[in-house]
Motif scaffolding. Sequence first.
Motif, PDB file in Angstrom:
ATOM      1  N   ASN A  18     -11.584  -6.215   0.674  1.00  0.00           N
ATOM      2  CA  ASN A  18     -10.879  -6.848  -0.438  1.00  0.00           C
ATOM      3  C   ASN A  18      -9.436  -7.185  -0.041  1.00  0.00           C
ATOM      4  O   ASN A  18      -8.543  -7.220  -0.864  1.00  0.00           O
ATOM      5  N   ASP A  57      -4.739 -12.666  -7.293  1.00  0.00           N
ATOM      6  CA  ASP A  57      -5.702 -11.790  -7.951  1.00  0.00           C
ATOM      7  C   ASP A  57      -5.161 -10.355  -7.909  1.00  0.00           C
ATOM      8  O   ASP A  57      -5.028  -9.779  -6.831  1.00  0.00           O
ATOM      9  N   GLU A  59      -6.490  -7.634  -8.441  1.00  0.00           N
ATOM     10  CA  GLU A  59      -7.467  -6.632  -8.010  1.00  0.00           C
ATOM     11  C   GLU A  59      -7.621  -6.569  -6.489  1.00  0.00           C
ATOM     12  O   GLU A  59      -8.277  -5.677  -5.973  1.00  0.00           O
ATOM     13  N   LYS A  60      -7.051  -7.529  -5.789  1.00  0.00           N
ATOM     14  CA  LYS A  60      -7.166  -7.525  -4.327  1.00  0.00           C
ATOM     15  C   LYS A  60      -6.113  -6.593  -3.722  1.00  0.00           C
ATOM     16  O   LYS A  60      -5.172  -6.174  -4.385  1.00  0.00           O
ATOM     17  N   ASN A  61      -6.278  -6.278  -2.448  1.00  0.00           N
ATOM     18  CA  ASN A  61      -5.336  -5.427  -1.720  1.00  0.00           C
ATOM     19  C   ASN A  61      -4.513  -6.317  -0.799  1.00  0.00           C
ATOM     20  O   ASN A  61      -5.065  -7.000   0.054  1.00  0.00           O
ATOM     21  N   LYS A  85      -1.803  -4.269  -8.074  1.00  0.00           N
ATOM     22  CA  LYS A  85      -1.851  -2.807  -7.972  1.00  0.00           C
ATOM     23  C   LYS A  85      -1.595  -2.311  -6.556  1.00  0.00           C
ATOM     24  O   LYS A  85      -0.892  -1.330  -6.358  1.00  0.00           O
ATOM     25  N   ASN A  86      -2.200  -2.956  -5.556  1.00  0.00           N
ATOM     26  CA  ASN A  86      -2.148  -2.453  -4.183  1.00  0.00           C
ATOM     27  C   ASN A  86      -1.446  -3.430  -3.248  1.00  0.00           C
ATOM     28  O   ASN A  86      -1.983  -4.477  -2.906  1.00  0.00           O
TER      29      ASN A  86
END
Length: 103
Positions: A18, A57, A59-61, A85-86
Motif C-alpha cells: 500500500n 488517499d 489510507e495509503k502509506n 495517517k501513515n
Amino acid sequence: MADLTQEQWREQLEKDDNAVIIDVRTDAEFEEGYIPGAAQIDIYNGAEFLERAKELDPEKNYYVYCRSGGRSGQACMLLNSVGVKNAYNLKGGIMEWEGELNH
C-alpha cells in the motif's frame, strides 16, 4: 509521522503493498536522480503542495524523502495535518540513499 533509517525505510517499503513514494525536492533536484517509482511534489511550492496533499488517499502509506531529511520531515507533518495517517520520513534523505536511482 515516523523517522526511519535508510535500512528501516527500504525494508518497510519493500514489504508494503500500500506504499506511495513521494519526493518533495525541487524540479531541478528531481531531475538529478530519484528513487524509482517516486512521485514529485515540491514542498517549496507551499500552496500547490497542500492542494496535492489533500488529494492523496489517506489510507495509503507514504514514504517521503528530500535531499537530507529536513523538508521531508516537514512534509510528513503536513500530510498528517490533512488526514494522511501513515507518513514515513527517510532520515538522511537521498544523499545517504544506497539503493537504485533513476535519472
